[in-house]
Structure formats: structure tokens, C-alpha cells
Write an enzyme that holds these catalytic residues in place. Structure first.
Site, PDB file in Angstrom:
ATOM      1  N   CYS A  99       0.888  -1.162   0.000  1.00 16.05           N
ATOM      2  CA  CYS A  99       0.000   0.000   0.000  1.00 16.05           C
ATOM      3  C   CYS A  99       0.923   1.209   0.000  1.00 16.05           C
ATOM      4  O   CYS A  99       2.085   1.094  -0.381  1.00 16.05           O
ATOM      5  CB  CYS A  99      -0.961  -0.030   1.196  1.00 16.05           C
ATOM      6  N   CYS A 100       0.463   2.343   0.416  1.00 17.37           N
ATOM      7  CA  CYS A 100       1.281   3.546   0.346  1.00 17.37           C
ATOM      8  C   CYS A 100       2.547   3.451   1.199  1.00 17.37           C
ATOM      9  O   CYS A 100       3.642   3.725   0.723  1.00 17.37           O
ATOM     10  CB  CYS A 100       0.437   4.753   0.756  1.00 17.37           C
ATOM     11  N   GLN A 101       2.398   3.049   2.451  1.00 16.77           N
ATOM     12  CA  GLN A 101       3.550   2.977   3.350  1.00 16.77           C
ATOM     13  C   GLN A 101       3.827   1.576   3.889  1.00 16.77           C
ATOM     14  O   GLN A 101       4.800   1.371   4.590  1.00 16.77           O
ATOM     15  CB  GLN A 101       3.363   3.940   4.524  1.00 16.77           C
ATOM     16  N   VAL A 132       2.051  -0.047   6.148  1.00 12.99           N
ATOM     17  CA  VAL A 132       1.846  -0.015   7.597  1.00 12.99           C
ATOM     18  C   VAL A 132       0.515  -0.662   7.991  1.00 12.99           C
ATOM     19  O   VAL A 132       0.478  -1.502   8.882  1.00 12.99           O
ATOM     20  CB  VAL A 132       1.892   1.444   8.122  1.00 12.99           C
TER      21      VAL A 132
END
Length: 192
Positions: free
Chosen positions: A40-42, A44
Site C-alpha cells: 500500500c502507500c507505506q 503499515v
């Protein structure tokens, strides 16, 4: 090969309706001796939540154990509170804790998961289930103690009907339950 899921990293985002599609994808890759890179984006919350859910099902792990394994591999793992709560609820389903006779049947309506991908139909829980919730334009999955019923409205799109039948099959597979799946078209329901 890419499998894109449109998910917001928000505690209000519903990930449970996507989990069995994710499991299907992971299992398909696994059967081909492939690998999956989940991101995903990070890296996390969203991606780690999906991996935790898969480990819970595939390896029959508790949320806590699967979380700790993912955290050991990816130190910044931190599913948002909403995802963590949903995974704790899913723990009961993926560990095949049977429905109690006192529990209301689970009632799902097939809907697009996201406006970004309107053809990706998923089963979303209906808040106030009942016969009045049925809509001739839709397809519904009702999971009770004795059966899984797929109800298809007479104005329902063919793809939606197929998605409902597939969702019922996923419930049987991923929740390891042993009940029959019954499919009824509107107006041809079993008296029960």
C-alpha cells in the site's frame, strides 16, 4: 499480474468484504508456486492487515500470533484500529466457530466495493436484515445455521447473481462450514 484494491486507510473502511477475494488471489498464486508482493502507500496498515488476515486463515493463527509474525517481518506494521477490530471479528469466522442457535443469520447484499471499481462486487453486511431488505434489483446471501441461501431478484444483473453464488462458495471454503448452498430466484423461494 496486479490485483488492485481500492481501500482507504481509515478505521471506517470495510476490509472484511474483500478478504475472501484476497484469499482467492493468494491461493491461486500459491497453487502456481508464485509469490505475492502486497503493498500500500507505506506498508503499515492496509497491506499488513490483508496479510494478517490470510495468515489467520491459512495457518489457523490467532490475530495476535499472525500480527506478531507480520510485525517481525515488517517492523512498522500497525493496522489502524478499525482494521484491527474487523480482524478480531473475522477471527471467529476463519476459525470456524459455528453460529449459535441464538444468533441472527448473517445477511449480505452484493454491491460494488468502490466507485473506482464498480465491477468488483462484494458482499456487504445488511444492518437491519429481514425480508423487507430484499430488493428485486439485487442479489443477497443469507448465512444461517442450517444453510447458505442466495436470493436473486428478478431484475438482478447476471454478473451480480454470479458474484453472489461465488460469495456463498467462499463462505463455505474459508469458514470451513458444512451446510448446503441453496439458490433461489425471486418468486421461487422454498417455503422455509
Amino acid at each position: 499480474v496486479y490485483k488492485t484494491l481500492w481501500l482507504q486507510d481509515s478505521p471506517c473502511e470495510d476490509i472484511t468484504s474483500l478478504l475472501y477475494d484476497v484469499f482467492d488471489y493468494f491461493e491461486d498464486v500459491r497453487e502456481r508456486d508464485g509469490r505475492v508482493f502486497v503493498h500500500c502507500c507505506q506498508g503499515v496498515s492496509r497491506s499488513t492487515s490483508l496479510v494478517i488476515a490470510y495468515l489467520m486463515w491459512r495457518e489457523r493463527r490467532s490475530f495476535e500470533d499472525a500480527f506478531q509474525d507480520v510485525k517481525a517481518a515488517r517492523g512498522i506494521t500497525n493496522p489502524n484500529m478499525g482494521f484491527a477490530c474487523q480482524l478480531l471479528q473475522c477471527q471467529k469466522r476463519v476459525h470456524a466457530i459455528p453460529l449459535s442457535p441464538n444468533v441472527m443469520p448473517r445477511f449480505y447484499k452484493l454491491v460494488p466495493h468502490s466507485s473506482y471499481d464498480p465491477l468488483h462486487l462484494v458482499p456487504k453486511s445488511v444492518n437491519n436484515p429481514g425480508v423487507g431488505s430484499l430488493d428485486s434489483r439485487g442479489a443477497f446471501v443469507i448465512h444461517s445455521i442450517h444453510a447458505i441461501v442466495v436470493w436473486i431478484g428478478h431484475c438482478c444483473d447476471h454478473k451480480m447473481a454470479q458474484a453472489a453464488i461465488a460469495s456463498a462458495g467462499q463462505i463455505v471454503r474459508y469458514e470451513n462450514i458444512h451446510v448446503s448452498v441453496k439458490v433461489f430466484a425471486e418468486g421461487h423461494e422454498d417455503p422455509e
